[in-house]
Design a protein around this motif. Structure first.
Motif, PDB file in Angstrom:
ATOM      1  N   ARG A  45     -84.731  91.574  51.814  1.00  0.00           N
ATOM      2  CA  ARG A  45     -85.937  92.394  51.620  1.00  0.00           C
ATOM      3  C   ARG A  45     -85.806  93.257  50.369  1.00  0.00           C
ATOM      4  O   ARG A  45     -86.741  93.384  49.577  1.00  0.00           O
ATOM      5  CB  ARG A  45     -86.178  93.277  52.844  1.00  0.00           C
ATOM      6  CG  ARG A  45     -86.563  92.519  54.105  1.00  0.00           C
ATOM      7  CD  ARG A  45     -86.523  93.437  55.310  1.00  0.00           C
ATOM      8  NE  ARG A  45     -87.400  94.588  55.106  1.00  0.00           N
ATOM      9  CZ  ARG A  45     -87.257  95.735  55.775  1.00  0.00           C
ATOM     10  NH1 ARG A  45     -86.263  95.898  56.639  1.00  0.00           N
ATOM     11  NH2 ARG A  45     -88.092  96.731  55.559  1.00  0.00           N
ATOM     12  N   LEU A  46     -84.623  93.861  50.192  1.00  0.00           N
ATOM     13  CA  LEU A  46     -84.418  94.754  49.056  1.00  0.00           C
ATOM     14  C   LEU A  46     -84.532  93.993  47.738  1.00  0.00           C
ATOM     15  O   LEU A  46     -85.211  94.442  46.801  1.00  0.00           O
ATOM     16  CB  LEU A  46     -83.042  95.416  49.165  1.00  0.00           C
ATOM     17  CG  LEU A  46     -82.599  96.299  47.984  1.00  0.00           C
ATOM     18  CD1 LEU A  46     -83.556  97.465  47.797  1.00  0.00           C
ATOM     19  CD2 LEU A  46     -81.183  96.821  48.201  1.00  0.00           C
ATOM     20  N   LEU A  47     -83.896  92.837  47.653  1.00  0.00           N
ATOM     21  CA  LEU A  47     -83.930  92.071  46.410  1.00  0.00           C
ATOM     22  C   LEU A  47     -85.338  91.553  46.122  1.00  0.00           C
ATOM     23  O   LEU A  47     -85.735  91.423  44.949  1.00  0.00           O
ATOM     24  CB  LEU A  47     -82.940  90.914  46.484  1.00  0.00           C
ATOM     25  CG  LEU A  47     -81.457  91.332  46.471  1.00  0.00           C
ATOM     26  CD1 LEU A  47     -80.550  90.143  46.749  1.00  0.00           C
ATOM     27  CD2 LEU A  47     -81.089  91.964  45.140  1.00  0.00           C
ATOM     28  N   ALA A  48     -86.111  91.283  47.166  1.00  0.00           N
ATOM     29  CA  ALA A  48     -87.506  90.873  46.958  1.00  0.00           C
ATOM     30  C   ALA A  48     -88.325  92.024  46.373  1.00  0.00           C
ATOM     31  O   ALA A  48     -89.159  91.827  45.479  1.00  0.00           O
ATOM     32  CB  ALA A  48     -88.112  90.404  48.279  1.00  0.00           C
ATOM     33  N   VAL A  49     -88.078  93.242  46.854  1.00  0.00           N
ATOM     34  CA  VAL A  49     -88.774  94.425  46.329  1.00  0.00           C
ATOM     35  C   VAL A  49     -88.401  94.650  44.866  1.00  0.00           C
ATOM     36  O   VAL A  49     -89.261  94.938  44.024  1.00  0.00           O
ATOM     37  CB  VAL A  49     -88.440  95.670  47.178  1.00  0.00           C
ATOM     38  CG1 VAL A  49     -88.921  96.943  46.487  1.00  0.00           C
ATOM     39  CG2 VAL A  49     -89.070  95.551  48.564  1.00  0.00           C
ATOM     40  N   ILE A  50     -87.120  94.494  44.549  1.00  0.00           N
ATOM     41  CA  ILE A  50     -86.668  94.672  43.165  1.00  0.00           C
ATOM     42  C   ILE A  50     -87.312  93.627  42.265  1.00  0.00           C
ATOM     43  O   ILE A  50     -87.741  93.919  41.137  1.00  0.00           O
ATOM     44  CB  ILE A  50     -85.126  94.575  43.095  1.00  0.00           C
ATOM     45  CG1 ILE A  50     -84.485  95.678  43.949  1.00  0.00           C
ATOM     46  CG2 ILE A  50     -84.656  94.696  41.645  1.00  0.00           C
ATOM     47  CD1 ILE A  50     -84.949  97.069  43.648  1.00  0.00           C
ATOM     48  N   ALA A  51     -87.390  92.390  42.748  1.00  0.00           N
ATOM     49  CA  ALA A  51     -88.017  91.334  41.958  1.00  0.00           C
ATOM     50  C   ALA A  51     -89.498  91.628  41.715  1.00  0.00           C
ATOM     51  O   ALA A  51     -90.022  91.396  40.610  1.00  0.00           O
ATOM     52  CB  ALA A  51     -87.854  89.987  42.672  1.00  0.00           C
ATOM     53  N   ASP A  52     -90.191  92.152  42.730  1.00  0.00           N
ATOM     54  CA  ASP A  52     -91.613  92.490  42.576  1.00  0.00           C
ATOM     55  C   ASP A  52     -91.802  93.598  41.545  1.00  0.00           C
ATOM     56  O   ASP A  52     -92.726  93.549  40.716  1.00  0.00           O
ATOM     57  CB  ASP A  52     -92.205  92.921  43.917  1.00  0.00           C
ATOM     58  CG  ASP A  52     -92.348  91.746  44.893  1.00  0.00           C
ATOM     59  OD1 ASP A  52     -92.306  90.597  44.423  1.00  0.00           O
ATOM     60  OD2 ASP A  52     -92.491  92.006  46.095  1.00  0.00           O
ATOM     61  N   LEU A  53     -90.923  94.596  41.582  1.00  0.00           N
ATOM     62  CA  LEU A  53     -91.021  95.694  40.612  1.00  0.00           C
ATOM     63  C   LEU A  53     -90.727  95.193  39.197  1.00  0.00           C
ATOM     64  O   LEU A  53     -91.380  95.600  38.232  1.00  0.00           O
ATOM     65  CB  LEU A  53     -90.033  96.811  40.993  1.00  0.00           C
ATOM     66  CG  LEU A  53     -90.509  97.796  42.060  1.00  0.00           C
ATOM     67  CD1 LEU A  53     -89.350  98.681  42.518  1.00  0.00           C
ATOM     68  CD2 LEU A  53     -91.640  98.664  41.530  1.00  0.00           C
ATOM     69  N   GLU A  54     -89.748  94.321  39.076  1.00  0.00           N
ATOM     70  CA  GLU A  54     -89.424  93.759  37.762  1.00  0.00           C
ATOM     71  C   GLU A  54     -90.620  92.983  37.211  1.00  0.00           C
ATOM     72  O   GLU A  54     -90.959  93.086  36.028  1.00  0.00           O
ATOM     73  CB  GLU A  54     -88.205  92.854  37.885  1.00  0.00           C
ATOM     74  CG  GLU A  54     -87.706  92.317  36.545  1.00  0.00           C
ATOM     75  CD  GLU A  54     -86.493  91.427  36.699  1.00  0.00           C
ATOM     76  OE1 GLU A  54     -85.692  91.353  35.756  1.00  0.00           O
ATOM     77  OE2 GLU A  54     -86.355  90.792  37.769  1.00  0.00           O
TER      78      GLU A  54
END
Length: 820
Positions: free
Chosen positions: A790-799
């Motif tokens: 979940r965290l890495l998906a959020v980071i990818a969305d922000l990027e």
């Protein structure tokens, strides 16, 4: 997408500075300038060619900047201070180092032709017809020019040059904000080469006697005029030359630490998923040992960045009203992972750093209230105190008795008596301050006390629950503030050598008090033994104080989302300043400033004749629309600022206030800007001068209501414990930490070794479980894999969001920056 620029710099020390005084030494201090505007001044280190300052600053510059300069000066009690040398760093040079600059740099000579500032507004047009070619330049105005005359102004004129052709504007006297409104035209020979070269516009200060002073120049390639026939706008003035010789180290060197952080801030909605993950970590943890977004953040945080990350997290959770659960979560994990109570909170873990930054964020005003009177007394008395026999210098002591020269024993006895007196005052002030301590701090300590008591319940560990609190309260908060009062804003100047030694001895003694006297007699400094009895006598009162400190109900702390750490009723800043008296005629402007005591809260800026005066005059913070410096020539006074307010009728009113030095000026400017940062109707421009004798002293315009001649700086502030909360900026900082550690998290939590990816049961299958005898394949999941996914998906969305907004910015950019 908003832009946020923060500049961190630390002036560590100097070495091999040249002697400027007849005594063969110097009295050095540093002035720090951003684009030629003074933003800080260090303390003076007297009679020293290898000074240590250790002063650090954070400057928030939403509008960006071009250069950062450090000028080393020699302070003189008579006459002007001498310039020793300078170091200038461009924004590009600082930004090219991801981790910042940290090195010794040689000082360079200060050349007046390089000390330029300001901008000029002009338009250039290339006119062609069958008979002639001409270059037309409309010179409108300039702003923020460097002062070259003793009056603090200049007498500027502009000159346009191309090949052998030139033309000049008229001279505008006594202003740094000239309005020319003149058109200069150069008639060019059709046969002369015009494809190469550049058009130069220079600005000079006219002098009746001697040569004119250079104020800056703009170079525009002639090829640009072929591409764009009409060029117009504001252009930054540049030095005559950009080469700086370091004088081969003959002027000495500075050790500097400088770091630039530039971020593009997304709209709040994009950060909400990351905020939700951080909030989830502390409000609904399934098991304290389970992985969470917070624990993963600690895994990817370096030792160097941990303090900044801790402060950012404290601000985020303060804004969410969850700072106590946040600290409790980190502290519980820290306590549960500690088996030896002697090592509890001894490392620079995220929990330890978060507690330190939390105390600074919510407790600085409390610390000032408790310590400032005794610190001021120590500075004022300047007593010679020394206990170490190896360091006692009888030549430096003042006469203690009338019996003649004092002995080492007399110095020691006198020192013990003075230290006991000071230490008693400090401990009594602290242990009687329960009601002054912020409730949120008390609740956080109560939770910490509870967790430690649960983990170390054995009778032999009875003192551990006290030591956990006192370790933060005394060793990491009060003792460092006593050791270096200037870094905690308790004093404007560093302590001299004598006072500094006194503060060091007191800080050591207070650390022993915070350790409940458990380490006494075991260290190398046995000469501290005369203080042991008073330290041991303080232990009981300290324990009683800590018991009272945590005797508080959780319900007394209302943790609701808030935009600022400072609540309306709290005084953010106070002190004596000089207010300009506008009523009645003034023969001399310096007599028009009257001493008044000022208070600043998030609601009001108030003042009265004295702190105890019953009648207060107040200015509502919500009416503030600009807080700016005032030019020296406006009142022939230094360090003057103006607070511009707007009443209900839209009328602008200005209050002029004088500070005692440039540091106090910057601190008040920053403090008022912070509490008014969310005000509507902030002015985009202002007048740096005053309207006197029928005209503005800055731009010489007669109309009082004319638009300001300089850009306002409402969002330029000094970073410190009173910074307003900005969840978007803070969450962007956390996002960048996760982005840098993304590969590490992916490898640890998502990449499963091939041998462990599946477990295939190829042996006989239990028919009760698998009646059809099918092969059973079980997918193994790593601990924390779900949260990491979940965290890495959020980071990818922000990027991705950042990339999208940056692409849109490039598409919307249509203007060409000729003179960055």
């Amino acid at each position: 997408m908003a832009k946020n620029t923060s500049l961190y710099f630390r002036i560590v020390e100097g070495r091999n500075l040249p002697a400027k005084d007849v005594s063969g030494t110097s009295d050095p201090y540093c002035i720090v300038k951003v684009d030629n505007e003074v933003v800080a001044r260090t303390a003076t280190v007297w009679k020293n060619l290898n000074p240590f300052w250790g002063e650090e600053y954070t400057l928030h510059l939403p509008m960006g900047f071009h250069s950062l300069s450090f000028l080393v000066m020699d302070e003189d009690t008579i006459g002007h201070d001498d310039v020793i040398g300078k170091i200038t760093l461009s924004k590009e040079a600082i930004g090219s180092q991801a981790k910042g600059l940290d090195s010794w740099m040689n000082l360079t000579r200060v050349d007046p032709d390089d000390e330029v500032q300001g901008e000029i507004h002009l338009s250039l047009e290339l006119l062609k017809d069958t008979e002639k070619i001409s270059l037309r330049c409309q010179v409108d105005e300039a702003r923020d020019l460097a002062p070259r005359d003793i009056s603090g102004t200049s007498d500027p004129f502009a000159r346009i040059i191309f090949n052998s052709h030139s033309a000049e504007t008229s001279i505008i006297k006594k202003t740094r904000f000239p309005h020319w409104g003149e058109t200069l035209e150069l008639e060019l020979d059709p046969e002369e080469p015009i494809e190469e070269g550049s058009v130069t516009v220079e600005v000079w200060d006219w002098d009746m006697v001697g040569k004119n002073d250079f104020l800056g120049k703009v170079d525009i390639p002639f090829s640009c005029l072929h591409k764009t026939p009409l060029l117009q706008g504001w252009f930054r003035l540049l030095p005559l030359r950009n080469n700086e010789a370091d004088a081969g180290g003959k002027l000495g060197a500075l050790r500097l630490k400088v770091r630039l952080v530039e971020d593009r801030i997304l709209p709040s909605v994009y950060y909400q998923p990351l905020i939700d993950l951080l909030v989830e970590s502390v409000i609904s943890p399934t098991e304290v040992e389970d992985s969470s977004a917070l624990t993963m953040l600690e895994e990817v945080t370096t030792v160097e960045s941990r303090q900044d990350v801790a402060m950012t997290l404290v601000k985020i959770y303060l804004g969410q009203g969850l700072v106590v659960p946040f600290l409790d979560y980190l502290n519980t994990r820290e306590v549960n992972h500690t088996t030896d109570p002697n090592t509890l909170f001894r490392s620079n873990s995220l929990a330890s750093k978060a507690m330190e930054q939390f105390m600074k964020a919510v407790g600085m005003l409390y610390l000032h209230e408790v310590l400032k009177p005794i610190i001021n007394r120590i500075f004022d008395e300047k007593k010679y105190i020394e206990l170490d026999p190896c360091k006692i210098d009888l030549n430096r002591t003042r006469r203690i008795s009338f019996k003649g020269a004092v002995s080492e024993a007399e110095v020691r006895d006198s020192s013990v008596e003075l230290l006991q007196c000071y230490l008693t005052s400090i401990t009594e002030s602290i242990v009687s301050s329960v009601d002054q301590c912020p409730p949120v701090m008390r609740v956080a300590f109560k939770q910490l006390h509870k967790r430690v008591e649960e983990q170390f319940a054995e009778p032999e560990n009875e003192d551990v629950k006290y030591l956990a609190i006192s370790g933060f309260f005394f060793l990491r908060f009060f003792a460092p503030a006593i050791l270096t009062p200037k870094l905690f804003q308790l004093r404007d100047q560093h302590a001299d050598t004598r006072t500094s030694r006194t503060l060091l001895l007191l800080a050591k003694a207070l650390q022993s008090v915070g350790n409940l006297g458990l380490q006494l007699g075991h260290g190398k400094e046995q000469w501290m033994a005369p203080l042991h009895p008073i330290i041991l006598r303080s232990v009981a009162s300290v324990k009683d104080f800590l018991d009272k400190l945590i005797d508080i109900d959780h319900d007394t702390v209302s943790e609701v989302p808030q935009r600022a750490v400072i609540m309306p009723s709290v005084t953010v800043k106070e002190g004596y300043l000089h207010k300009y008296k506008t009523e009645g005629p003034q023969l001399l402007s310096r007599f028009a400033f009257k001493k008044r005591y000022f208070w600043l809260t998030s609601e009001m800026l108030s003042y009265a004749k004295t702190p105890d005066w019953q009648v207060h005059s107040s200015v509502p913070i919500q009416c503030v629309c600009a807080v700016e410096r005032v030019d020296e020539n406006a009142f022939q006074q230094q360090n003057v600022m103006q607070v511009i307010t707007q009443d209900n009728d839209g009328q602008l009113n200005t209050m002029y206030i004088q500070c005692k030095n440039v540091n106090e000026l910057n601190q008040w400017l920053s403090a008022i800007r912070k509490v008014s940062i969310y005000n509507e109707h902030m002015l985009p421009s202002f007048h740096p001068g005053a309207h006197r004798s029928g005209k503005w002293t800055c731009c010489l315009q007669a109309d009082r209501a004319v638009t300001g001649c300089s850009r306002s700086h409402s969002a330029v502030t000094l970073g410190d414990w009173s910074d307003p909360l900005d969840p978007d900026v803070e969450t962007q900082t956390i996002f960048k930490q996760f982005l840098q550690g993304r590969d590490k998290l992916r490898k640890k939590y998502l990449e499963v070794p091939e041998s462990d990816q599946t477990y295939s049961n190829r042996e006989k299958v239990n028919p009760d479980i698998h009646p059809d005898g099918a092969e059973c394949t079980v997918q193994l999941m790593k601990p924390g894999q779900s949260v990491a996914t979940r965290l890495l998906a959020v980071i990818a969305d922000l990027e991705q969001a950042h990339a999208t907004f940056q692409r849109r910015e490039k598409e919307d950019t249509t203007s060409v920056i000729l003179n960055p």
